[in-house]
Design a protein around this motif. Structure first.
Motif, PDB file in Angstrom:
ATOM      1  N   THR A   2      -7.235 -11.501  -8.400  1.00  0.00           N
ATOM      2  CA  THR A   2      -8.854 -11.535  -7.585  1.00  0.00           C
ATOM      3  C   THR A   2     -10.440 -12.142  -7.840  1.00  0.00           C
ATOM      4  OG1 THR A   2      -9.413  -9.227  -8.684  1.00  0.00           O
ATOM      5  CG2 THR A   2      -7.410  -9.669  -7.165  1.00  0.00           C
ATOM      6  N   THR A   3     -10.935 -11.444  -6.841  1.00  0.00           N
ATOM      7  CA  THR A   3     -12.447 -11.951  -7.200  1.00  0.00           C
ATOM      8  C   THR A   3     -13.220 -10.897  -7.942  1.00  0.00           C
ATOM      9  OG1 THR A   3     -12.543 -12.541  -4.902  1.00  0.00           O
ATOM     10  CG2 THR A   3     -14.957 -12.081  -5.709  1.00  0.00           C
ATOM     11  N   LYS A  70     -11.896 -16.200   3.312  1.00  0.00           N
ATOM     12  CA  LYS A  70     -11.432 -14.754   3.174  1.00  0.00           C
ATOM     13  C   LYS A  70      -9.573 -13.794   3.326  1.00  0.00           C
ATOM     14  CE  LYS A  70     -14.805 -12.364   2.246  1.00  0.00           C
ATOM     15  NZ  LYS A  70     -15.638 -11.845   2.298  1.00  0.00           N
ATOM     16  N   CYS A  72      -7.382 -14.964   4.082  1.00  0.00           N
ATOM     17  CA  CYS A  72      -6.409 -15.101   4.288  1.00  0.00           C
ATOM     18  C   CYS A  72      -5.161 -14.764   2.730  1.00  0.00           C
ATOM     19  CB  CYS A  72      -5.572 -16.592   3.638  1.00  0.00           C
ATOM     20  SG  CYS A  72      -5.638 -17.695   5.604  1.00  0.00           S
ATOM     21  N   LYS A  73      -3.777 -14.527   2.815  1.00  0.00           N
ATOM     22  CA  LYS A  73      -3.908 -13.306   1.553  1.00  0.00           C
ATOM     23  C   LYS A  73      -2.623 -13.764   1.147  1.00  0.00           C
ATOM     24  CE  LYS A  73      -7.344 -11.211   1.267  1.00  0.00           C
ATOM     25  NZ  LYS A  73      -8.598 -11.120   0.110  1.00  0.00           N
ATOM     26  N   SER A  74      -2.062 -14.353   0.805  1.00  0.00           N
ATOM     27  CA  SER A  74      -0.174 -14.959   0.757  1.00  0.00           C
ATOM     28  C   SER A  74      -0.266 -16.321  -0.648  1.00  0.00           C
ATOM     29  CB  SER A  74       0.576 -15.943   1.790  1.00  0.00           C
ATOM     30  OG  SER A  74       1.136 -17.139   1.483  1.00  0.00           O
ATOM     31  N   GLN A  75       0.557 -16.365  -1.029  1.00  0.00           N
ATOM     32  CA  GLN A  75       0.839 -16.764  -2.514  1.00  0.00           C
ATOM     33  C   GLN A  75       0.839 -19.011  -2.337  1.00  0.00           C
ATOM     34  OE1 GLN A  75       4.277 -15.926  -4.413  1.00  0.00           O
ATOM     35  NE2 GLN A  75       5.371 -15.915  -2.950  1.00  0.00           N
ATOM     36  N   THR A  79      -6.386 -19.469  -3.159  1.00  0.00           N
ATOM     37  CA  THR A  79      -6.732 -18.353  -3.061  1.00  0.00           C
ATOM     38  C   THR A  79      -8.328 -18.321  -2.984  1.00  0.00           C
ATOM     39  OG1 THR A  79      -5.153 -17.104  -3.646  1.00  0.00           O
ATOM     40  CG2 THR A  79      -7.815 -15.920  -4.238  1.00  0.00           C
ATOM     41  N   TYR A  80      -8.717 -18.168  -2.008  1.00  0.00           N
ATOM     42  CA  TYR A  80     -11.067 -17.768  -1.991  1.00  0.00           C
ATOM     43  C   TYR A  80     -11.040 -16.716  -2.986  1.00  0.00           C
ATOM     44  CZ  TYR A  80     -16.032 -16.632  -0.349  1.00  0.00           C
ATOM     45  OH  TYR A  80     -16.739 -16.332  -0.672  1.00  0.00           O
ATOM     46  N   HIS A  81     -12.112 -17.609  -3.705  1.00  0.00           N
ATOM     47  CA  HIS A  81     -12.784 -16.478  -4.978  1.00  0.00           C
ATOM     48  C   HIS A  81     -14.179 -16.624  -3.976  1.00  0.00           C
ATOM     49  CE1 HIS A  81      -9.482 -16.581  -6.850  1.00  0.00           C
ATOM     50  NE2 HIS A  81      -9.390 -17.608  -7.734  1.00  0.00           N
ATOM     51  N   GLU A  95      -9.034 -20.997  -5.957  1.00  0.00           N
ATOM     52  CA  GLU A  95      -7.777 -21.097  -6.776  1.00  0.00           C
ATOM     53  C   GLU A  95      -8.096 -22.616  -7.311  1.00  0.00           C
ATOM     54  OE1 GLU A  95      -3.044 -20.633  -7.216  1.00  0.00           O
ATOM     55  OE2 GLU A  95      -4.438 -20.226  -5.023  1.00  0.00           O
ATOM     56  N   LYS A 156       1.086 -25.407  -2.719  1.00  0.00           N
ATOM     57  CA  LYS A 156      -0.173 -24.499  -1.448  1.00  0.00           C
ATOM     58  C   LYS A 156      -1.060 -24.706   0.010  1.00  0.00           C
ATOM     59  CE  LYS A 156      -0.572 -21.460  -5.602  1.00  0.00           C
ATOM     60  NZ  LYS A 156      -0.322 -20.154  -5.243  1.00  0.00           N
TER      61      LYS A 156
END
Length: 462
Positions: A2-3, A70, A72-75, A79-81, A95, A156
Motif C-alpha cells: 500500500t501507499t 488510484k 484500480c485494485k487488482s493484482q 499498483t499506483y503509489h 509498482e 500486469k
C-alpha cells in the motif's frame, strides 16, 4: 503493498520533492510520453517505477490517468503509489515490475514467446481486463509494450494514459484513441465502442507475442487506420497458422471477430481451452533470466537501443543524407515484403509504402477526444480545445509539410479577389489535365497487358 507502507504522501501531485523519498537508479524506458525510471524508496528499500512526464503534456489528462490508476485494485493491474510535481515534470510512482514489458523482453532477447508462454501471459491479462471491464473501464491501448512482467513471471496491465470510463450516461465511448496497429475496427469507424475493443487489441497482441510484430507492421500507421475497418478484408491471423495449435488459432480468431457484438468477453475467453490449459508462471523465467543476462553484459539502455552513441550516429547519417539531397523522411525507408499477405492490396503497395524502421516506435494516437463531451462529433478531428497530442511517427512528415507550405500564403496574399479566382480556375484546369494524362498512360498500359494476357490464354488453349 500500500501507499502507507512506502511512506510517501497520499495525495495527487504532492508538491514535496520526490527525491526526498526516492533514489533514482536507472532509466527503464522512454517514449513520446516521457520516461520511466527505476528508483528505491529511501525509507523502506522497496524498488518502485517512476514515470516522469513533462507538464507540457496536458495536465488534466495526467490527472485522469492518476485517478484511473488510484481506482484500480487488482493484482493483475500495476499498483499506483503516489505522484509528485517537480519542476516541469509530474512524477507518477508505481509498482516496479523488474522484468519490464513483454515487448522489451522480446526486443532484448531477439526471441518471441512460445505458445505456452503466451497462454500464461494471456491468462493474467484477461483477468486484468475482466476486472477493468467489470468496473466499466476500458484500457484502449492493449499491446505487448503495456504488459509488464515481474521477476516471478506474472503479467500486469500498465499505462492507463488513454484509458476511459463508461458511466451511466455514456454507454459507448467515441474517442478514436489507441495505437493504430492494435485498434479495433469500431474504434476507427467512430460508430461507438465499448470494452470489446480491448478484446480485439488483445488478439492483435497475441499475434505480436508470437511473431514480434503486429499484422500490417510495415504499412504506415496512417494507412493502417483505413485498412483495418475495411469489411472486405479478412480479420488478421497468424502468418503460419499451421505451426500453432488449433486452440491458439481459434482463440485469436475469437478475439478478432469483426462484429463487436459477436466478440467474446474477457470472462468468456478465460474459459477457452487455450487459457484453461495455461501452465505455471515459471515458464517465463528462462526468458526473464536471458534478458537479465544481456542487460548485465550491455546495460539496459544499450540492450534496448537507447544508448546515445547510436542515436548520434543515426542523426549524423540523416544530416548527411539531407545535405546530399537525400530523403527528408527521417528513419522512414521503403517497405520490405510484408509476411502478412492477407490480400493483393498489400502486395500492390509494397514497393511504395514508407515505414518506420530502427526504433519500432508504435505510438499511441488520439484523433478526437470526446470523453468529456456527450455532444459527440461525427467526424474525425483533433481536439481543438486542448493542445493536441501528436504521435512521434507524425514528426516524420513535419519537415516535408513545412517545406511544401512555407510561403504559400504570402505567395497569393497580394492578389486581388478576381486574380485569386482566376488562379483557382487555372489550378483546376491543371488538375484536370494531369488526371487526363495519367488516365491515358493507364489505358495504354492496361491495353498492352490485356493483349499479352489474351495471347498467353490463346497459347494455352492450343
Amino acid at each position: 503493498m500500500t501507499t502507507k507502507k512506502l511512506n510517501i504522501p497520499d495525495e495527487i501531485m504532492s508538491k514535496k520533492d520526490p527525491e526526498q523519498y526516492f533514489q533514482i537508479v536507472e532509466k527503464l524506458g522512454e517514449g513520446s510520453y516521457g520516461s520511466v525510471w527505476k528508483a528505491i524508496n529511501k525509507a523502506t528499500g522497496i524498488p518502485v517505477a517512476i514515470k516522469r512526464v513533462s507538464i507540457d503534456n496536458d495536465l488534466e489528462d495526467m490527472k485522469k490517468e492518476i485517478n484511473f490508476m488510484k481506482q484500480c485494485k487488482s493484482q493483475h493491474i500495476v499498483t499506483y503509489h503516489g505522484s509528485f510535481k517537480k519542476d516541469n515534470e509530474i512524477w507518477i510512482v508505481m509498482e516496479y515490475c523488474g522484468a519490464g514489458s513483454v515487448c522489451d523482453a522480446m526486443k532484448i532477447t531477439g526471441k518471441t514467446l512460445s505458445e505456452e508462454q503466451i497462454a500464461v501471459v494471456s491468462k493474467d491479462c484477461l483477468q486484468g481486463l475482466a476486472y477493468l471491464h467489470s468496473v466499466r473501464k476500458i484500457h484502449r491501448d492493449i499491446k505487448a509494450g503495456n504488459i509488464l512482467l515481474n521477476n516471478n513471471g506474472e503479467s500486469k496491465l500498465a499505462d492507463f494514459g488513454v484509458s476511459g470510463q463508461l458511466d451511466g450516461s455514456i454507454v459507448k465511448a467515441q474517442t478514436v484513441i489507441g495505437t493504430p496497429f492494435w485498434m479495433a475496427p469500431e474504434v476507427i469507424q467512430e460508430v461507438g465502442y465499448d470494452y470489446k475493443a480491448d478484446i480485439w487489441s488483445f488478439g492483435i497482441t497475441c499475434i505480436e507475442m508470437a511473431e514480434s510484430k503486429p499484422p500490417l507492421f510495415n504499412v504506415h500507421p496512417m494507412r493502417v487506420i483505413f485498412m483495418i475497418p475495411n469489411p472486405s478484408r479478412p480479420p488478421p491471423k497468424l502468418t503460419e497458422p499451421e505451426k500453432w495449435s488449433d486452440e491458439f488459432n481459434d482463440f485469436i480468431a475469437l478475439c478478432l471477430t469483426r462484429k463487436p457484438e459477436q466478440r467474446p468477453t474477457a470472462v468468456d475467453l478465460l474459459k477457452h481451452p487455450f487459457i484453461t490449459r495455461a501452465k505455471s508462471h515459471s515458464l517465463l523465467i528462462p526468458l526473464i533470466d536471458e534478458q537479465d543476462q544481456i542487460i548485465g553484459e550491455k546495460g539496459r539502455e544499450a540492450a534496448l537501443g537507447l544508448d546515445t552513441k547510436e542515436d548520434d550516429e543515426e542523426e549524423e547519417e540523416e544530416e548527411d543524407d539531407e545535405e546530399s539531397g537525400g530523403s527528408d523522411q527521417g528513419t522512414m525507408r521503403p517497405a520490405r515484403r510484408n509476411n502478412h499477405n492477407d490480400d493483393d492490396e498489400e502486395e500492390q503497395y509494397d514497393s511504395g509504402t514508407m515505414v518506420i524502421t530502427e526504433n519500432n516506435n508504435y505510438d499511441t494516437m488520439v484523433v478526437n477526444n470526446d470523453d468529456d463531451n456527450n455532444d459527440i462529433s461525427a467526424t474525425m478531428k483533433m481536439n481543438s480545445s486542448k493542445k493536441p497530442f501528436v504521435p512521434a511517427y507524425m514528426s516524420q512528415f513535419a519537415k516535408q509539410e513545412n517545406n511544401s507550405n512555407s510561403g504559400t500564403n504570402s505567395k497569393y496574399s497580394g492578389l486581388s479577389l478576381e486574380d485569386l479566382q482566376k488562379k483557382l480556375e487555372e489550378i483546376e484546369l491543371d488538375k484536370d489535365q494531369k488526371i487526363k494524362e495519367i488516365m491515358e498512360k493507364y489505358n495504354i498500359a492496361k491495353q498492352s497487358l490485356s493483349s499479352v494476357i489474351d495471347e498467353k490464354k490463346s497459347s494455352l488453349v492450343r
